[in-house]
Design an enzyme around this catalytic site. Structure first.
Site, PDB file in Angstrom:
ATOM      1  N   HIS A  43      67.427  36.953  67.080  1.00  0.00           N
ATOM      2  CA  HIS A  43      68.442  36.817  68.134  1.00  0.00           C
ATOM      3  C   HIS A  43      69.515  35.851  67.649  1.00  0.00           C
ATOM      4  O   HIS A  43      70.678  36.172  67.679  1.00  0.00           O
ATOM      5  CB  HIS A  43      67.799  36.355  69.446  1.00  0.00           C
ATOM      6  CG  HIS A  43      68.782  36.137  70.561  1.00  0.00           C
ATOM      7  ND1 HIS A  43      68.434  35.972  71.870  1.00  0.00           N
ATOM      8  CD2 HIS A  43      70.135  36.048  70.558  1.00  0.00           C
ATOM      9  CE1 HIS A  43      69.515  35.808  72.622  1.00  0.00           C
ATOM     10  NE2 HIS A  43      70.557  35.834  71.850  1.00  0.00           N
ATOM     11  N   PHE A  85      77.512  41.883  68.329  1.00  0.00           N
ATOM     12  CA  PHE A  85      76.413  40.924  68.475  1.00  0.00           C
ATOM     13  C   PHE A  85      76.549  39.821  67.429  1.00  0.00           C
ATOM     14  O   PHE A  85      76.513  38.626  67.734  1.00  0.00           O
ATOM     15  CB  PHE A  85      75.087  41.667  68.326  1.00  0.00           C
ATOM     16  CG  PHE A  85      73.846  40.841  68.561  1.00  0.00           C
ATOM     17  CD1 PHE A  85      73.818  39.789  69.464  1.00  0.00           C
ATOM     18  CD2 PHE A  85      72.667  41.153  67.881  1.00  0.00           C
ATOM     19  CE1 PHE A  85      72.653  39.052  69.687  1.00  0.00           C
ATOM     20  CE2 PHE A  85      71.501  40.438  68.089  1.00  0.00           C
ATOM     21  CZ  PHE A  85      71.496  39.382  68.986  1.00  0.00           C
ATOM     22  N   GLU A  89      77.280  35.823  67.987  1.00  0.00           N
ATOM     23  CA  GLU A  89      76.396  34.743  67.533  1.00  0.00           C
ATOM     24  C   GLU A  89      77.139  33.782  66.604  1.00  0.00           C
ATOM     25  O   GLU A  89      76.950  32.565  66.669  1.00  0.00           O
ATOM     26  CB  GLU A  89      75.146  35.323  66.847  1.00  0.00           C
ATOM     27  CG  GLU A  89      74.194  36.036  67.801  1.00  0.00           C
ATOM     28  CD  GLU A  89      73.610  35.114  68.879  1.00  0.00           C
ATOM     29  OE1 GLU A  89      73.236  33.977  68.566  1.00  0.00           O
ATOM     30  OE2 GLU A  89      73.520  35.549  70.045  1.00  0.00           O
ATOM     31  N   HIS A  93      77.595  30.147  68.137  1.00  0.00           N
ATOM     32  CA  HIS A  93      76.656  29.188  67.533  1.00  0.00           C
ATOM     33  C   HIS A  93      77.036  28.810  66.100  1.00  0.00           C
ATOM     34  O   HIS A  93      77.069  27.636  65.754  1.00  0.00           O
ATOM     35  CB  HIS A  93      75.236  29.758  67.564  1.00  0.00           C
ATOM     36  CG  HIS A  93      74.715  30.039  68.944  1.00  0.00           C
ATOM     37  ND1 HIS A  93      74.331  29.040  69.808  1.00  0.00           N
ATOM     38  CD2 HIS A  93      74.538  31.208  69.612  1.00  0.00           C
ATOM     39  CE1 HIS A  93      73.916  29.583  70.953  1.00  0.00           C
ATOM     40  NE2 HIS A  93      74.039  30.895  70.870  1.00  0.00           N
TER      41      HIS A  93
HETATM   42  P1  5GP Z   1      69.290  32.055  78.405  1.00  0.00           P
HETATM   43  O1  5GP Z   1      70.034  31.515  79.571  1.00  0.00           O
HETATM   44  O2  5GP Z   1      69.100  33.547  78.430  1.00  0.00           O
HETATM   45  O3  5GP Z   1      68.072  31.280  77.999  1.00  0.00           O
HETATM   46  O4  5GP Z   1      70.250  31.816  77.187  1.00  0.00           O
HETATM   47  C1  5GP Z   1      71.510  32.378  77.136  1.00  0.00           C
HETATM   48  C2  5GP Z   1      72.178  31.952  75.872  1.00  0.00           C
HETATM   49  O5  5GP Z   1      72.485  30.540  75.906  1.00  0.00           O
HETATM   50  C3  5GP Z   1      71.344  32.136  74.624  1.00  0.00           C
HETATM   51  O6  5GP Z   1      71.361  33.420  74.106  1.00  0.00           O
HETATM   52  C4  5GP Z   1      72.015  31.140  73.705  1.00  0.00           C
HETATM   53  O7  5GP Z   1      73.219  31.682  73.204  1.00  0.00           O
HETATM   54  C5  5GP Z   1      72.304  29.982  74.627  1.00  0.00           C
HETATM   55  N1  5GP Z   1      71.183  29.021  74.686  1.00  0.00           N
HETATM   56  C6  5GP Z   1      70.205  28.946  75.636  1.00  0.00           C
HETATM   57  N2  5GP Z   1      69.375  27.909  75.390  1.00  0.00           N
HETATM   58  C7  5GP Z   1      69.816  27.316  74.257  1.00  0.00           C
HETATM   59  C8  5GP Z   1      69.384  26.179  73.494  1.00  0.00           C
HETATM   60  O8  5GP Z   1      68.412  25.482  73.794  1.00  0.00           O
HETATM   61  N3  5GP Z   1      70.105  25.887  72.401  1.00  0.00           N
HETATM   62  C9  5GP Z   1      71.198  26.601  72.034  1.00  0.00           C
HETATM   63  N4  5GP Z   1      71.857  26.224  70.928  1.00  0.00           N
HETATM   64  N5  5GP Z   1      71.641  27.658  72.726  1.00  0.00           N
HETATM   65  C10 5GP Z   1      70.963  28.024  73.826  1.00  0.00           C
HETATM   66  P1  5GP Z   2      73.356  35.001  74.011  1.00  0.00           P
HETATM   67  O1  5GP Z   2      72.170  35.305  74.858  1.00  0.00           O
HETATM   68  O2  5GP Z   2      73.070  34.661  72.569  1.00  0.00           O
HETATM   69  O3  5GP Z   2      74.428  34.166  74.626  1.00  0.00           O
HETATM   70  O4  5GP Z   2      74.087  36.423  73.975  1.00  0.00           O
HETATM   71  C1  5GP Z   2      73.570  37.526  73.372  1.00  0.00           C
HETATM   72  C2  5GP Z   2      74.656  38.573  73.524  1.00  0.00           C
HETATM   73  O5  5GP Z   2      74.481  39.549  72.525  1.00  0.00           O
HETATM   74  C3  5GP Z   2      74.581  39.270  74.865  1.00  0.00           C
HETATM   75  O6  5GP Z   2      75.899  39.548  75.277  1.00  0.00           O
HETATM   76  C4  5GP Z   2      73.836  40.552  74.538  1.00  0.00           C
HETATM   77  O7  5GP Z   2      74.213  41.632  75.356  1.00  0.00           O
HETATM   78  C5  5GP Z   2      74.265  40.804  73.106  1.00  0.00           C
HETATM   79  N1  5GP Z   2      73.247  41.508  72.335  1.00  0.00           N
HETATM   80  C6  5GP Z   2      73.469  42.606  71.597  1.00  0.00           C
HETATM   81  N2  5GP Z   2      72.339  43.031  71.037  1.00  0.00           N
HETATM   82  C7  5GP Z   2      71.366  42.158  71.402  1.00  0.00           C
HETATM   83  C8  5GP Z   2      69.970  42.094  71.117  1.00  0.00           C
HETATM   84  O8  5GP Z   2      69.372  42.907  70.415  1.00  0.00           O
HETATM   85  N3  5GP Z   2      69.306  41.036  71.663  1.00  0.00           N
HETATM   86  C9  5GP Z   2      69.922  40.109  72.449  1.00  0.00           C
HETATM   87  N4  5GP Z   2      69.191  39.098  72.944  1.00  0.00           N
HETATM   88  N5  5GP Z   2      71.230  40.164  72.736  1.00  0.00           N
HETATM   89  C10 5GP Z   2      71.952  41.183  72.218  1.00  0.00           C
END
Ligand code: 5GP
Ligand code: 5GP
Length: 200
Positions: A43, A85, A89, A93
């Protein structure tokens, strides 16, 4: 660029189980190369601070890509393709560790660390298989600790029946992007004690 000069302390390498991405109400779409291998995929590799907060969106630039990523950093979303994607990322990040790892080195670091620890092999050797059965989160985390030497955190999501399932595995990586470390801060848990490991 909100966090320039602030650096970061370590990375989370976050891997996902494709079966758990695909069997939710959102469903999933395979890449043009077909169904991904039955294995964890990446991811992200997320710069983080030791106090639990993290920088993001440090400096947006365009993206160039790598063939290895098509195997290990698959996009299963139906809303966007691989490039979207990877760009997301990198923008969110990767840009925050750009003083240490340029774009190519950043993606390579994630791929190299993933290959160092074969999560699926470690779990299967401990009798934990993607067979739709339920396993204790504690047993899964203990198996990864025994097999890799490092503490991992499992995160869960829900399938269509509302069962909690193994969705992601977090491991921590030092700021150089080279070596696994014990996590300076443990991610907040989102799992039931017993979770399903879906077939993929
Ligand atoms: P979720 O709210 O689904 O846990 O996370 C959404 C997104 O927020 C993740 O895909 C990632 O991009 C970012 N994120 C969530 N938790 C963390 C963390 O502990 N560290 C970092 N660097 N990013 C995070
Ligand atoms: P994050 O959770 O890192 O902020 O965001 C992930 C983003 O990438 C979301 O917008 C999600 O729709 C997209 N994405 C595309 N392909 C994937 C996948 O295979 N896994 C996850 N977790 N996110 C994906």
């Amino acid at each position: 660029s909100i966090s320039q000069g602030q650096g970061y302390d370590f990375f989370y390498l976050v891997q996902q189980w494709p079966g758990s991405f695909c069997d939710t109400k959102f469903s999933c779409c395979y890449p043009t190369t077909g169904k991904p291998a039955t294995n964890f995929t990446i991811h992200g590799l997320w710069p983080n601070y030791s106090n639990g907060s993290y920088p993001y969106g440090c400096n947006r630039i365009a993206l160039m890509m790598e063939p290895r990523m098509e195997v290990s950093w698959v996009s299963l979303s139906c809303k966007n393709n691989e490039t979207t994607f990877w760009t997301h990322e990198w923008d969110k990040h990767g840009t925050c560790s750009e003083s240490v790892l340029d774009q190519h080195s950043y993606f390579e670091a994630a791929l190299n660390i993933k290959d160092k620890v074969n999560l699926l092999q470690i779990l299967e050797a401990a009798g934990i298989h993607p067979d739709d059965k339920f396993y204790k989160v504690d047993d899964i985390e203990e198996a990864i600790k025994a097999g890799s030497g490092y503490t991992a955190t499992v995160q869960c999501n829900s399938d269509l029946s509302g069962n909690a399932q193994l969705f992601e595995v977090y491991l921590c990586v030092d700021a150089s992007g080279k070596d696994l470390i014990e996590c300076p801060v443990i991610p907040t848990k989102k799992c039931n004690p017993s979770i399903q490991f879906p077939i993929f």
